[in-house]
Design a protein around this motif. Structure first.
Motif, mmCIF file in Angstrom:
data_model
loop_
_atom_site.group_PDB
_atom_site.id
_atom_site.type_symbol
_atom_site.label_atom_id
_atom_site.label_comp_id
_atom_site.label_asym_id
_atom_site.label_seq_id
_atom_site.Cartn_x
_atom_site.Cartn_y
_atom_site.Cartn_z
ATOM 1 N N TYR A 17 -27.012 12.388 -12.310
ATOM 2 C CA TYR A 17 -25.651 12.516 -11.792
ATOM 3 C C TYR A 17 -24.924 13.651 -12.499
ATOM 4 N N ILE A 18 -25.075 13.732 -13.814
ATOM 5 C CA ILE A 18 -24.434 14.808 -14.580
ATOM 6 C C ILE A 18 -24.910 16.164 -14.092
ATOM 7 N N HIS A 19 -26.207 16.302 -13.895
ATOM 8 C CA HIS A 19 -26.757 17.579 -13.455
ATOM 9 C C HIS A 19 -26.259 17.954 -12.060
ATOM 10 N N SER A 20 -26.166 16.976 -11.178
ATOM 11 C CA SER A 20 -25.777 17.276 -9.800
ATOM 12 C C SER A 20 -24.274 17.475 -9.648
ATOM 13 N N LYS A 21 -23.480 16.915 -10.562
ATOM 14 C CA LYS A 21 -22.023 16.994 -10.447
ATOM 15 C C LYS A 21 -21.396 17.739 -11.641
ATOM 16 N N ILE A 22 -22.150 18.655 -12.257
ATOM 17 C CA ILE A 22 -21.661 19.316 -13.462
ATOM 18 C C ILE A 22 -20.349 20.057 -13.212
ATOM 19 N N SER A 23 -20.143 20.565 -12.000
ATOM 20 C CA SER A 23 -18.902 21.278 -11.688
ATOM 21 C C SER A 23 -17.688 20.378 -11.834
ATOM 22 N N GLU A 24 -17.854 19.078 -11.579
ATOM 23 C CA GLU A 24 -16.763 18.123 -11.738
ATOM 24 C C GLU A 24 -16.752 17.541 -13.154
ATOM 25 N N LEU A 30 -18.111 15.541 -26.045
ATOM 26 C CA LEU A 30 -19.547 15.604 -26.312
ATOM 27 C C LEU A 30 -19.842 16.196 -27.683
ATOM 28 N N ASP A 31 -20.921 15.720 -28.316
ATOM 29 C CA ASP A 31 -21.400 16.394 -29.514
ATOM 30 C C ASP A 31 -22.184 17.623 -29.082
ATOM 31 N N VAL A 32 -22.342 18.571 -29.980
ATOM 32 C CA VAL A 32 -22.925 19.860 -29.634
ATOM 33 C C VAL A 32 -24.375 19.736 -29.164
ATOM 34 N N GLU A 33 -25.130 18.805 -29.738
ATOM 35 C CA GLU A 33 -26.544 18.672 -29.356
ATOM 36 C C GLU A 33 -26.687 18.185 -27.916
ATOM 37 N N THR A 34 -25.866 17.197 -27.525
ATOM 38 C CA THR A 34 -25.922 16.701 -26.156
ATOM 39 C C THR A 34 -25.468 17.778 -25.178
ATOM 40 N N LEU A 35 -24.428 18.526 -25.557
ATOM 41 C CA LEU A 35 -23.957 19.617 -24.704
ATOM 42 C C LEU A 35 -25.061 20.639 -24.462
ATOM 43 N N ILE A 36 -25.734 21.053 -25.505
ATOM 44 C CA ILE A 36 -26.800 22.054 -25.371
ATOM 45 C C ILE A 36 -27.938 21.518 -24.512
ATOM 46 N N GLU A 37 -28.264 20.239 -24.690
ATOM 47 C CA GLU A 37 -29.317 19.624 -23.876
ATOM 48 C C GLU A 37 -28.962 19.701 -22.390
ATOM 49 N N ILE A 38 -27.692 19.456 -22.067
ATOM 50 C CA ILE A 38 -27.248 19.527 -20.673
ATOM 51 C C ILE A 38 -27.300 20.963 -20.158
ATOM 52 N N LEU A 39 -26.808 21.899 -20.954
ATOM 53 C CA LEU A 39 -26.747 23.300 -20.525
ATOM 54 C C LEU A 39 -28.135 23.918 -20.365
ATOM 55 N N GLN A 40 -29.130 23.353 -21.005
ATOM 56 C CA GLN A 40 -30.490 23.885 -20.913
ATOM 57 C C GLN A 40 -31.219 23.445 -19.649
ATOM 58 N N SER A 41 -30.692 22.445 -18.966
ATOM 59 C CA SER A 41 -31.424 21.828 -17.862
ATOM 60 C C SER A 41 -31.599 22.769 -16.666
ATOM 61 N N GLU A 42 -32.802 22.756 -16.105
ATOM 62 C CA GLU A 42 -33.087 23.484 -14.870
ATOM 63 C C GLU A 42 -32.476 22.770 -13.668
ATOM 64 N N ASP A 43 -32.060 21.515 -13.887
ATOM 65 C CA ASP A 43 -31.588 20.702 -12.770
ATOM 66 C C ASP A 43 -30.089 20.788 -12.545
ATOM 67 N N LEU A 44 -29.391 21.626 -13.312
ATOM 68 C CA LEU A 44 -27.955 21.798 -13.087
ATOM 69 C C LEU A 44 -27.732 22.373 -11.695
ATOM 70 N N SER A 56 -30.232 25.180 -8.623
ATOM 71 C CA SER A 56 -29.146 25.998 -8.090
ATOM 72 C C SER A 56 -29.671 27.119 -7.217
ATOM 73 N N ARG A 57 -30.989 27.170 -7.056
ATOM 74 C CA ARG A 57 -31.555 28.169 -6.153
ATOM 75 C C ARG A 57 -31.180 27.789 -4.729
ATOM 76 N N LYS A 58 -30.401 28.617 -4.111
ATOM 77 C CA LYS A 58 -29.862 28.278 -2.802
ATOM 78 C C LYS A 58 -30.902 28.453 -1.698
ATOM 79 N N ARG A 59 -30.899 27.475 -0.817
ATOM 80 C CA ARG A 59 -31.759 27.524 0.361
ATOM 81 C C ARG A 59 -30.874 27.541 1.591
ATOM 82 N N LEU A 60 -31.142 28.471 2.462
ATOM 83 C CA LEU A 60 -30.359 28.620 3.678
ATOM 84 C C LEU A 60 -31.051 27.880 4.816
#
Length: 611
Positions: free
Chosen positions: A182-189, A199-213, A310-314
């Motif tokens: 849910y976090i990855h799919s709704k990161i904009s919100e 958030l602590d810095v380690e959890t933040l970095i873990e989120i920002l590293q995800s390919e699923d954002l 985030s790779r867009k598909r048309l």
């Protein structure tokens, strides 16, 4: 007792007497029959619960806070590995009449004990987390699963980070996986919620590293990282390099980066960020090209690619296709399509996709939460009010409630997860009504009326407003007219007119600017020109023209570029206009159009959605 038994002995019939003979052989009844009761277990549970409530045969008391609960050791031990170990392993509690239970609220324990004796559990928003915590403690896996499944349904941008921490502390993979997804799919919100800033810095970095954002562009990830630091600059400034390391800076437009830096309120953070990003500054690119090239060689290749999710598909849907034919008889070779194709804008490859249920052209498409809707249109000269959506789970299109009236050449957009349909042809006349639908209710209603009748126009929504540009009036005149509409207060505002009259045009939003591409003008035929509108200046300017003229093309925005698909080209005298099977995209940073080759089939009046 012996006499009673003797009286009933005659009822016991030897089984051999139940065998009957026939002339052709014997018919023998089955020796055994297995019966499984559907009510026996619940009857026993009901009986045990009655005994508990009446304090009959109860042999242990459980002290939870200020409340004392009566129970049976046998039942507790049979249902919970925790109680089994506590009551049978020879610990001091094994021989105690009253056992102290720590760490659980009495009302939560009452629910657990009720489930142990009845199999019934009421889960609510107020007790679900307490039940999950207690079920984890007492190793009641079914309650744990029930509570986790309930909490998954409550996920929201305001609580998903808290649920993630909670599930990780309890080692609950089901809720943890759902929260992370849910976090990855709704990161904009999520990046705007209070939990995100805590958030602590380690959890933040873990989120920002995800390919699923799932983001529209990498700038959203940069913005999330910087907003977290800006929430507490004195204590978080030291993490700047680590927090920005997962951000794919090379694929962010420099103008966006340095606009953020210039608007940063903390002076020291502004200086530090500007220095860290100085090699990407647009004014220094030419001077530092060697340095940037060296830096690029040191970065992994992923920094130059969009994230996987985030790779867009048309999604290019429907439309009509006309086979090449001389003379106006070419119109007779027109086929309305139900086919759908998927274009990967990163790999630049086409892929098959389930076809719509109904062929259609001149229709509108909308996307809400990853669900695609195809609305109205035309097939074999008949207008349609049909609406269908793509079901990703079943991998097929399903029918929804129809429009209030058949429409073609109309405009469709989404505001606040509601679908709006504007204008177009309704029978032999242009429609003035604006229809609205909440997909959750699947009911269409008349919301308002157009300020100006039009068909074959461009329409987009941006930051709560709807913008309509061009099109044809009810008298058939191509329009320069541009209007904005506020669907909340139902207010129309006329904006600066376009430089060129155009019908059958396409429209999109890119970098807070409106783009209107191509179209048709009776004095200039099919257009290749493109205009850009500044929302801040209320002004239109001309940008680089497309490679080829197009009318009735599909348009979409992905990865900071404008994609234009299909359409129809200019016609020769006494010849039907050709259906185009080509595709091109516009890069606003370089003001250049790029030829992307051919589609598998030419399409005109198709709809394009971005997934």
């Amino acid at each position: 007792m012996h006499q009673i038994c003797n009286q009933y002995m005659f009822l016991i019939v030897p089984m051999c007497r139940l065998t009957t003979c026939r002339s052709n052989g014997c018919l023998t009844m089955a020796d055994t029959q297995v019966h499984r009761s559907d009510t026996h277990a619940s009857t026993i549970l009901n009986g045990l619960n009655r005994l508990r409530k009446d304090h009959i045969f109860c042999d242990v008391q459980l002290q939870v806070g200020s409340q004392l609960f009566q129970a049976h050791r046998l039942v507790l031990s049979a249902c919970s590995p925790y109680f089994d170990a506590l009551l049978t392993s020879g610990l001091s509690e094994t021989h105690q009449d009253v056992i102290n239970i720590q760490g659980v609220q009495p009302n939560i324990f009452e629910h657990l004990l009720g489930f142990i004796y009845t199999g019934h559990l009421d889960v609510t928003t107020s007790n679900a987390q307490g039940l999950l915590f207690a079920a984890d403690m007492f190793q009641l896996n079914e309650i744990k699963q029930i509570s986790a499944s309930f909490l998954k349904l409550q996920l929201h941008s305001s609580n998903c980070l808290g649920f993630l921490r909670f599930s990780q502390a309890l080692t609950c993979p089901e809720l943890s996986t759902a929260s992370r997804a849910y976090i990855h799919s709704k990161i904009s919100e999520v990046k705007g919620e209070e939990e995100f800033f805590d958030l602590d810095v380690e959890t933040l970095i873990e989120i920002l590293q995800s390919e699923d954002l799932r983001v529209d562009n990498e700038y959203e990830v940069f913005e999330a990282a910087m907003n977290w630091i800006s929430h507490d600059p004195p204590n978080r400034r030291k993490h700047l390099v680590r927090v920005l390391e997962p951000v794919r800076i090379p694929i962010i437009q420099p103008a966006q980066l340095f606009r953020y830096v210039e608007e940063c309120k903390d002076l020291s953070l502004r200086i530090a960020t500007g220095k860290l990003l100085q090699d990407y500054h647009p004014r220094r690119k030419s001077q530092a090209s060697t340095k940037v090239s060296h830096a690029k060689s040191l970065l992994p290749s992923k920094y130059y690619q969009p994230r996987k999710s985030s790779r867009k598909r048309l999604l290019v849907m429907g439309g009509y296709c006309k086979k090449n034919s001389e003379g106006w008889s070419g119109w007779g070779n027109t086929t309305t399509l139900s086919d759908v194709e998927l274009y990967d804008s990163f790999d630049q490859t086409w892929h098959p996709f389930p076809a719509m249920q109904q062929p259609r052209s001149g229709f509108g498409a909308a996307v809400i939460g990853g669900t695609v809707y195809a609305i109205g249109g035309e097939h074999e000269s008949l207008l349609s009010q049909n609406v269908e959506k793509y079901d990703a789970v079943e991998n097929c299109w399903t029918k929804m409630s129809p429009l209030l009236c058949p429409r073609s050449s109309h405009g469709v957009c989404v505001v606040d997860n509601k679908i709006y349909v504007f204008g177009g042809w309704v029978g032999l006349e242009m429609g003035a009504d604006i229809e609205r639908c909440d997909p959750d209710d699947d009911v269409w209603t008349v919301h308002d009326r157009l300020a100006s009748l039009r068909s074959n126009f461009g329409v987009v929504s941006h930051e709560g407003l709807v913008y309509l540009a061009g099109g044809a009036s009810d008298t058939g005149t191509e329009l320069r007219l541009v209007e904005s509409y506020n669907p909340v207060i139902k207010e129309w505002t006329q904006l600066a007119s376009m430089r060129t009259r155009r019908s059958q045009c396409a429209m999109a939003v890119l970098d807070d600017a409106l783009y209107v591409v191509g179209g048709y003008n009776s004095s200039k035929n099919v257009l290749s020109s493109v205009e850009r509108y500044s929302l801040l200046e209320d002004k239109w300017i001309k940008v680089k023209s497309m490679i080829m003229p197009r009318a009735c093309a599909g348009v979409a925005v992905a990865h900071g570029k404008l994609y234009v698909v299909g359409g129809k080209g200019s016609s020769r005298p006494n010849t039907a206009p050709p259906t185009l099977d080509t595709m091109e995209c516009y890069d606003p940073e370089t003001d250049i159009w790029i030829d992307l080759g051919r589609m598998t089939v030419g399409r005109c009046e198709a709809a394009v959605a971005v997934l």
